[in-house]
Motif scaffolding. Structure first.
Motif, mmCIF file in Angstrom:
data_model
loop_
_atom_site.group_PDB
_atom_site.id
_atom_site.type_symbol
_atom_site.label_atom_id
_atom_site.label_comp_id
_atom_site.label_asym_id
_atom_site.label_seq_id
_atom_site.Cartn_x
_atom_site.Cartn_y
_atom_site.Cartn_z
ATOM 1 N N PHE A 39 0.517 -6.824 5.352
ATOM 2 C CA PHE A 39 1.641 -6.102 4.759
ATOM 3 C C PHE A 39 2.194 -5.067 5.730
ATOM 4 C CE2 PHE A 39 -1.227 -7.322 1.280
ATOM 5 C CZ PHE A 39 -0.365 -7.977 0.412
ATOM 6 N N GLY A 40 1.303 -4.237 6.300
ATOM 7 C CA GLY A 40 1.746 -3.226 7.241
ATOM 8 C C GLY A 40 2.261 -3.827 8.530
ATOM 9 N N PHE A 41 1.618 -4.900 8.990
ATOM 10 C CA PHE A 41 2.018 -5.563 10.229
ATOM 11 C C PHE A 41 3.460 -6.052 10.130
ATOM 12 C CE2 PHE A 41 2.219 -9.127 13.200
ATOM 13 C CZ PHE A 41 1.577 -8.615 14.323
ATOM 14 N N LEU A 42 3.818 -6.677 9.016
ATOM 15 C CA LEU A 42 5.172 -7.207 8.848
ATOM 16 C C LEU A 42 6.208 -6.094 8.751
ATOM 17 C CD1 LEU A 42 4.493 -10.089 6.284
ATOM 18 C CD2 LEU A 42 4.946 -10.303 8.728
ATOM 19 N N ASN A 43 5.784 -4.939 8.246
ATOM 20 C CA ASN A 43 6.712 -3.816 8.063
ATOM 21 C C ASN A 43 6.640 -2.788 9.180
ATOM 22 O OD1 ASN A 43 7.880 -4.532 5.484
ATOM 23 N ND2 ASN A 43 5.860 -4.145 4.594
ATOM 24 N N HIS A 44 5.880 -3.099 10.255
ATOM 25 C CA HIS A 44 5.704 -2.165 11.369
ATOM 26 C C HIS A 44 5.164 -0.826 10.874
ATOM 27 C CE1 HIS A 44 9.180 -4.457 13.584
ATOM 28 N NE2 HIS A 44 8.122 -5.211 13.345
ATOM 29 N N SER A 45 4.294 -0.883 9.895
ATOM 30 C CA SER A 45 3.792 0.331 9.246
ATOM 31 C C SER A 45 2.278 0.408 9.332
ATOM 32 C CB SER A 45 4.218 0.348 7.774
ATOM 33 O OG SER A 45 3.574 1.405 7.073
ATOM 34 N N ARG A 46 1.759 1.615 9.435
ATOM 35 C CA ARG A 46 0.316 1.840 9.426
ATOM 36 C C ARG A 46 -0.276 1.503 8.057
ATOM 37 N NH1 ARG A 46 -3.187 5.313 12.245
ATOM 38 N NH2 ARG A 46 -4.865 6.271 11.023
ATOM 39 N N TYR A 47 0.521 1.676 7.016
ATOM 40 C CA TYR A 47 0.010 1.640 5.651
ATOM 41 C C TYR A 47 0.376 0.345 4.931
ATOM 42 C CZ TYR A 47 -0.310 6.543 6.899
ATOM 43 O OH TYR A 47 -0.587 7.712 7.555
ATOM 44 N N LEU A 48 -0.113 0.235 3.680
ATOM 45 C CA LEU A 48 0.250 -0.867 2.812
ATOM 46 C C LEU A 48 1.429 -0.447 1.927
ATOM 47 C CD1 LEU A 48 -3.123 -1.240 3.160
ATOM 48 C CD2 LEU A 48 -2.535 -3.233 1.780
ATOM 49 N N PRO A 49 2.048 -1.408 1.233
ATOM 50 C CA PRO A 49 3.179 -1.041 0.366
ATOM 51 C C PRO A 49 2.820 -0.046 -0.728
ATOM 52 C CG PRO A 49 3.200 -3.396 0.786
ATOM 53 C CD PRO A 49 1.919 -2.875 1.362
ATOM 54 N N ASP A 50 1.533 0.027 -1.105
ATOM 55 C CA ASP A 50 1.140 1.017 -2.117
ATOM 56 C C ASP A 50 0.890 2.387 -1.501
ATOM 57 O OD1 ASP A 50 -1.255 0.623 -0.832
ATOM 58 O OD2 ASP A 50 -2.378 0.009 -2.605
ATOM 59 N N ARG A 51 1.276 2.552 -0.229
ATOM 60 C CA ARG A 51 1.235 3.822 0.512
ATOM 61 C C ARG A 51 -0.174 4.295 0.809
ATOM 62 N NH1 ARG A 51 4.968 7.652 -3.017
ATOM 63 N NH2 ARG A 51 3.653 6.722 -4.625
ATOM 64 N N ARG A 52 -1.128 3.382 0.746
ATOM 65 C CA ARG A 52 -2.504 3.736 1.047
ATOM 66 C C ARG A 52 -2.879 3.311 2.460
ATOM 67 N NH1 ARG A 52 -2.746 2.923 -4.550
ATOM 68 N NH2 ARG A 52 -4.063 4.422 -5.677
ATOM 69 N N ASP A 53 -3.810 4.071 3.042
ATOM 70 C CA ASP A 53 -4.405 3.746 4.332
ATOM 71 C C ASP A 53 -5.586 2.821 4.057
ATOM 72 O OD1 ASP A 53 -5.913 3.686 6.695
ATOM 73 O OD2 ASP A 53 -5.472 5.772 7.197
ATOM 74 N N LEU A 54 -5.499 1.570 4.518
ATOM 75 C CA LEU A 54 -6.558 0.601 4.249
ATOM 76 C C LEU A 54 -7.907 1.101 4.743
ATOM 77 C CD1 LEU A 54 -7.438 -2.196 3.246
ATOM 78 C CD2 LEU A 54 -6.747 -3.132 5.474
ATOM 79 N N ASN A 55 -7.907 1.862 5.835
ATOM 80 C CA ASN A 55 -9.172 2.329 6.398
ATOM 81 C C ASN A 55 -9.737 3.540 5.668
ATOM 82 O OD1 ASN A 55 -11.121 1.597 8.299
ATOM 83 N ND2 ASN A 55 -10.453 3.157 9.760
ATOM 84 N N ARG A 56 -9.229 3.816 4.486
ATOM 85 C CA ARG A 56 -9.826 4.807 3.596
ATOM 86 C C ARG A 56 -10.123 4.176 2.232
ATOM 87 N NH1 ARG A 56 -10.046 6.305 7.835
ATOM 88 N NH2 ARG A 56 -9.307 8.228 8.811
ATOM 89 N N CYS A 57 -10.103 2.834 2.165
ATOM 90 C CA CYS A 57 -10.246 2.143 0.883
ATOM 91 C C CYS A 57 -11.442 1.194 0.825
ATOM 92 C CB CYS A 57 -8.967 1.357 0.567
ATOM 93 S SG CYS A 57 -7.512 2.401 0.306
ATOM 94 N N PHE A 58 -12.270 1.175 1.864
ATOM 95 C CA PHE A 58 -13.441 0.301 1.871
ATOM 96 C C PHE A 58 -14.582 0.933 1.092
ATOM 97 C CE2 PHE A 58 -11.076 -1.288 5.501
ATOM 98 C CZ PHE A 58 -11.240 -2.665 5.378
ATOM 99 N N PRO A 59 -15.444 0.163 0.437
ATOM 100 C CA PRO A 59 -15.525 -1.300 0.456
ATOM 101 C C PRO A 59 -14.550 -2.011 -0.471
ATOM 102 C CG PRO A 59 -17.271 -0.425 -0.899
ATOM 103 C CD PRO A 59 -16.568 0.762 -0.300
ATOM 104 N N GLY A 60 -13.770 -1.256 -1.227
ATOM 105 C CA GLY A 60 -12.771 -1.865 -2.083
ATOM 106 C C GLY A 60 -13.336 -2.365 -3.399
ATOM 107 N N HIS A 61 -12.423 -2.966 -4.164
ATOM 108 C CA HIS A 61 -12.812 -3.483 -5.482
ATOM 109 C C HIS A 61 -11.892 -4.643 -5.839
ATOM 110 C CE1 HIS A 61 -13.681 -3.637 -9.799
ATOM 111 N NE2 HIS A 61 -14.778 -2.935 -9.515
#
Length: 344
Positions: A93-115
């Protein structure tokens, strides 16, 4: 010798001695375009460790995708023992939008291990942990500086982890630093799952840079050879020892204005070194940025227009006063940025 079992991921079977790109379903865009986590599996004929190499956890850190591309085209991978799971783009998502973040405005590297039923970022983190990380023995996660900054090739590793220290010696990035684990980071979640991770930093967001590209590929190949996954042929030799650093400091703009940097990444500085200066557009005001420690420049801004408080230089302090930074070029071998048939 018993034949090695196939590697199975997302319902796809990869026989030993083969390689295949597997698209793990993630979600859909709003126009119903499917989004996948694409994993290239290189499954060796002989047993060995499973290692993942990931890039673009932050979608704008594209240099990692280039490192993975070069890695997968390296002749040293044939033949191979063990299994390589290469993920050039984690955050599509971020790669396609040239963005560090996801469309939900979260930093993926602060969301592990996830759910599995969490936010968009949490779900992607969960899929990556389940399909890739927890099935590995070791990982190398590739990053760069944010946009408008650049980093010297460097490794970050957990303090007190002797295995990672040994692998850092083998990888031989110019600089190695111990770094605290952050809540929600891939590195913390992986280590809690029993998977050690080397974090590689190099280059600038949304840019390709030859120095970190070469250092990244060479380091990964050296680690794979050290683990017995590939032979020595085609693996770049370590030409210099890494500089271990114990601490680092960001030097920030004392005022807003036009910034002129006097030092580049990889340069050694002393206390009282003038790193750069900031002036107003008329030249009536000028403020120097002065270093108050000896160290090496491991990151800096590329922006000439700055605001008060902007991060300008990242200086790392060698762990030992006797350590001297060798010529950065010793870590590299000469190679073109692109294959000859890609140059137009």
């Amino acid at each position: 010798m018993a034949k090695r079992k196939p590697f199975e991921i997302a319902g796809v079977t990869v026989p030993p001695g083969t390689r295949r790109t597997v698209d793990v379903p993630v979600s859909y865009l709003s126009d119903h375009t499917p989004v996948h986590l694409s994993v290239h599996v290189v499954h060796g004929r002989k047993p060995g460790p499973v290692m993942f190499v990931s890039a673009a956890v932050h979608g704008d850190e594209v240099i990692g995708a280039e490192i993975v591309r070069r890695l997968l085209n390296a002749k040293a991978l044939t033949p191979m023992s063990g299994t390589l799971l290469a993920v050039p783009i984690v955050n599509t998502f971020g790669f396609l939008n040239h963005s560090r973040y996801l469309p939900d405005r979260r930093d993926l590297n602060r969301c592990f291990p996830g759910h599995a039923t969490g936010s968009m970022a949490s779900r992607l983190a969960h899929i990556f942990m389940t399909e890739v990380v927890r099935r590995s023995d070791l990982g190398i996660d590739l990053h760069s500086a944010a946009i408008r900054r650049t980093n010297l090739p460097q490794l970050r590793l957990t303090a007190g982890n002797s295995r990672l220290r040994d692998l850092a010696d083998v990888f031989a990035a110019p600089v190695v630093m111990t770094s605290n684990l952050r809540d929600g980071s891939l590195r913390m979640a992986a280590e809690e799952a029993g998977v050690d991770v080397l974090l590689y930093e190099g280059g600038e967001g949304l840019r390709f840079d030859e120095l970190p590209a070469q250092a990244g590929v060479a380091g990964i190949l050296r680690v794979m050879n050290h683990l017995g996954m590939i032979a020595k042929k085609g693996v770049p030799k370590k030409r210099a020892e890494p500089l271990y650093c114990s601490d680092s400091t960001w030097y920030r703009a004392p005022a807003g204005g036009l910034f002129r940097g006097y030092t580049g990444i990889g340069e050694m500085v002393e206390s009282d070194t003038v790193l750069g200066a900031i002036s107003d557009p008329f030249g009536e005001f000028e403020a120097e940025v002065v270093c108050d420690q000896a160290g090496i420049v491991i990151g800096r801004t590329n922006m000439p227009v700055v605001y008060e408080g902007d991060a300008l230089f990242h200086i790392a302090e060698p762990a030992s006063a006797e350590d001297v930074m060798p010529d950065i070029g010793l870590h590299l071998k000469t190679a073109p940025m692109f294959d000859e048939d890609e140059i137009i």
